[in-house]
Design a protein around this motif. Structure first.
Motif, short mmCIF file in Angstrom:
data_model
loop_
_atom_site.label_atom_id
_atom_site.label_comp_id
_atom_site.label_asym_id
_atom_site.label_seq_id
_atom_site.Cartn_x
_atom_site.Cartn_y
_atom_site.Cartn_z
N LEU A 172 29.57 9.92 23.69
CA LEU A 172 28.57 9.08 23.03
C LEU A 172 28.73 9.09 21.51
N ALA A 173 28.97 10.29 20.96
CA ALA A 173 29.10 10.40 19.51
C ALA A 173 30.26 9.55 19.00
N ASN A 174 31.40 9.61 19.67
CA ASN A 174 32.55 8.81 19.24
C ASN A 174 32.31 7.31 19.46
N HIS A 175 31.62 6.97 20.54
CA HIS A 175 31.27 5.56 20.78
C HIS A 175 30.36 5.03 19.67
N PHE A 176 29.32 5.81 19.34
CA PHE A 176 28.41 5.39 18.27
C PHE A 176 29.15 5.30 16.94
N LEU A 213 20.77 11.46 18.83
CA LEU A 213 22.21 11.50 18.60
C LEU A 213 22.67 10.26 17.84
N PHE A 214 22.17 9.09 18.23
CA PHE A 214 22.54 7.86 17.53
C PHE A 214 22.13 7.94 16.06
N ASN A 215 20.92 8.43 15.80
CA ASN A 215 20.43 8.53 14.42
C ASN A 215 21.27 9.50 13.60
N VAL A 216 21.67 10.62 14.22
CA VAL A 216 22.51 11.60 13.53
C VAL A 216 23.86 10.99 13.19
N VAL A 217 24.46 10.29 14.15
CA VAL A 217 25.77 9.67 13.91
C VAL A 217 25.64 8.58 12.85
N GLU A 218 24.55 7.84 12.84
CA GLU A 218 24.38 6.81 11.82
C GLU A 218 24.28 7.44 10.44
N LEU A 236 28.42 17.50 7.08
CA LEU A 236 27.55 16.33 7.26
C LEU A 236 26.77 16.42 8.56
N VAL A 237 27.42 16.92 9.61
CA VAL A 237 26.73 17.06 10.90
C VAL A 237 25.59 18.07 10.78
N ARG A 238 25.86 19.20 10.12
CA ARG A 238 24.80 20.22 9.93
C ARG A 238 23.65 19.65 9.11
N ARG A 239 23.98 18.88 8.10
CA ARG A 239 22.93 18.27 7.27
C ARG A 239 22.07 17.32 8.11
N ALA A 240 22.72 16.51 8.94
CA ALA A 240 21.98 15.54 9.75
C ALA A 240 21.14 16.22 10.83
N LEU A 241 21.65 17.32 11.39
CA LEU A 241 20.91 18.03 12.42
C LEU A 241 19.75 18.84 11.86
N ARG A 242 19.88 19.26 10.60
CA ARG A 242 18.83 20.01 9.90
C ARG A 242 18.47 21.31 10.61
#
Length: 471
Positions: free
Chosen positions: A333-337, A372-377, A392-398
């Motif tokens: 899903l992450a790669n698709h998004f 997940l979509f919001n994090v990838v965006e 960036l992933v850690r920042r988005a996941l908080r």
């Protein structure tokens, strides 16, 4: 006992996939290797969990097949290690009758499948073929039209089972209640059901019953006539009439006010709607799909949801798993998004860094696929290189990435990783690696034996060493 003999594939041969086989029974290893080779798979066979971990540090296979009972570190511990380090890697467990409960528990925690000994060779090949195909896209026979569920990106066994059930009931006109936590994709499943039904060419109308004020929801659903209330300046059809011949999806049906529940029940019974302020009724032909994240059994007990309406809506129930329950889908899903959003933000993104993808797979995901979509965006908008980094992933996941280990576990993990790094650095030269570690060669060899690390595997020529005892 060492692993069964296996040779590197000839360069001109194209294999279907790479299988890592783990079992301490040399006869079973040999038999499984023959069967898998006959199915055109490249096989790496090892006899222990430690040897398997050593091979995983060198090369990731497409699927791991492991016995549950292994000497020393058992197959369940190996499975836990694989889930921690390579969460998207499919694992098939081999189990005797006495270890079935362990295998079932592992499957519930994310193992791809388990096979009970003795098992059918064709079943094994079918499971391996499906697992290997997970790395790219949802597996389906080429002759099957899967366009009806194109928006539901998945490779997990739970979703495969759910979608098979959905395809089965889509052809009927039975009302379907879709259960699932917020963000799991209930509307996407409803659209898929519509697409797979005989009503696919007719309208699909979705309405969120919890997002519209009570005083407006009745008019929205059933329509109104001119002058029926302040602001009703003309006649207006409702969503039931807009969906005539097609499908009406009532999202968050558990939030519908009780007075409207009565009117909805009447529409379902009579197959006709009465517009607000009108005297006559109008026939409608609509299939109802509904969804909720609430526990409607509790709502009925508390008098917040009508039992008669519940049984009208709940002819068939489909339950969507949370994202945490289908972790095999996270990387997909992450790669698709990312591919979808890269165009939106005009970014030349090729994917996630390995540690970034690992962090995504290991995250809790209380908001499910929507989160997940919001994090990838977010990471897509902020990325500056071709690969999305862990930061960036850690920042988005908080959320911090913490793991509590016992002292012995931490020490063993450090030792194995340290030895692997030394062997990589020295291209498998034990003398140089021992010198860098400030240890004599005998002690260093003892450490390599402890973790079943073969120096030759780290040499630049990439040649595999065949255990002479297996010749």
């Amino acid at each position: 006992m060492s692993a069964a003999q296996h040779l590197p594939p000839a360069p001109q041969v194209r294999h279907q996939g790479h299988v890592l086989l783990v079992d301490d029974d040399p006869d079973l290893l040999r038999l499984l290797t023959i069967r898998l080779n006959a199915g055109d798979y490249r096989v790496t066979a090892v006899a222990s969990a430690e040897a398997a971990l050593a091979r995983l540090a060198i090369e990731l296979p497409d699927v791991v097949i492991s016995d549950v009972r292994l000497p020393g570190r058992d197959g369940m511990a190996l499975f836990d290690d694989i889930r921690r380090q390579h969460a998207a890697l499919p694992v098939i467990l081999l189990t005797a009758h006495g270890t079935i409960p362990d295998a079932v528990e592992a499957t519930a925690r994310g193992a791809f499948a388990y096979l009970t000994k003795p098992f059918d060779g064709k079943l094994l090949l079918d499971k391996v073929a499906y697992a290997v195909n997970l790395g790219t896209a949802p597996s389906a026979p080429a002759s099957c039209d899967e366009s009806w569920r194109a928006e539901l990106i998945s490779r997990s066994p739970q979703m495969a089972e759910l979608l098979a059930e959905a395809k089965l009931v889509a052809g009927s006109d039975a009302s379907i209640l879709i259960r699932g936590a917020s963000g799991t994709g209930k509307e996407l499943l409803a659209r898929a059901l519509h697409n797979a039904s005989r009503r696919a060419k007719a309208p699909f109308i979705a309405v969120n019953c919890g997002a519209i004020p009570e005083q407006l929801l009745e008019s929205e659903l059933f329509g109104h006539v001119k002058g029926s209330f302040t602001g009703a300046l003309s006649n207006r059809d409702g969503l039931f009439q807009a969906a005539n011949g097609g499908t009406l999806f009532l999202d968050e049906i558990g939030d519908m006010p009780l007075p409207l529940q009565v009117k909805l029940l009447r529409v379902l019974q009579e197959r006709a709607v009465r517009q607000v302020g009108a005297n006559e009724v109008k026939a409608v032909d609509v299939r109802i799909l509904s969804a909720t994240h609430r526990d409607l059994d509790v709502a009925m007990q508390e008098g917040q949801f009508r039992e008669d309406l519940y049984y009208r809506l709940n002819v068939v129930t489909l339950a969507l798993p949370t994202l945490a329950e289908r972790r095999e889908d996270i990387a997909l899903l992450a790669n698709h998004f990312l591919q979808t959003l890269a165009g939106k933000y005009d970014k030349p993104l090729n994917g996630f860094a390995p540690d970034a993808l690992t962090a995504l797979v290991a995250a809790a995901w209380p908001g499910n696929v929507r989160q997940l979509f919001n994090v990838v965006e977010q990471v897509c908008a902020l990325a500056t290189g071709s690969l999305v980094p862990l930061s960036l992933v850690r920042r988005a996941l908080r959320v911090p990435s913490l793991e509590a280990l016992s002292y012995n576990e931490a020490k063993q993990r450090f030792e194995r990783d340290y030895l692997i790094q030394l062997l990589r650095l020295t291209d498998g030269n034990v003398a140089d690696a021992a010198r860098l570690a400030d240890r004599n060669r005998t002690e260093f060899y003892r450490l390599l034996q402890k973790y079943e690390l073969t120096p030759a595997l780290f040499r630049g020529d990439g040649e595999l060493v065949v255990d002479e005892r297996q010749k």
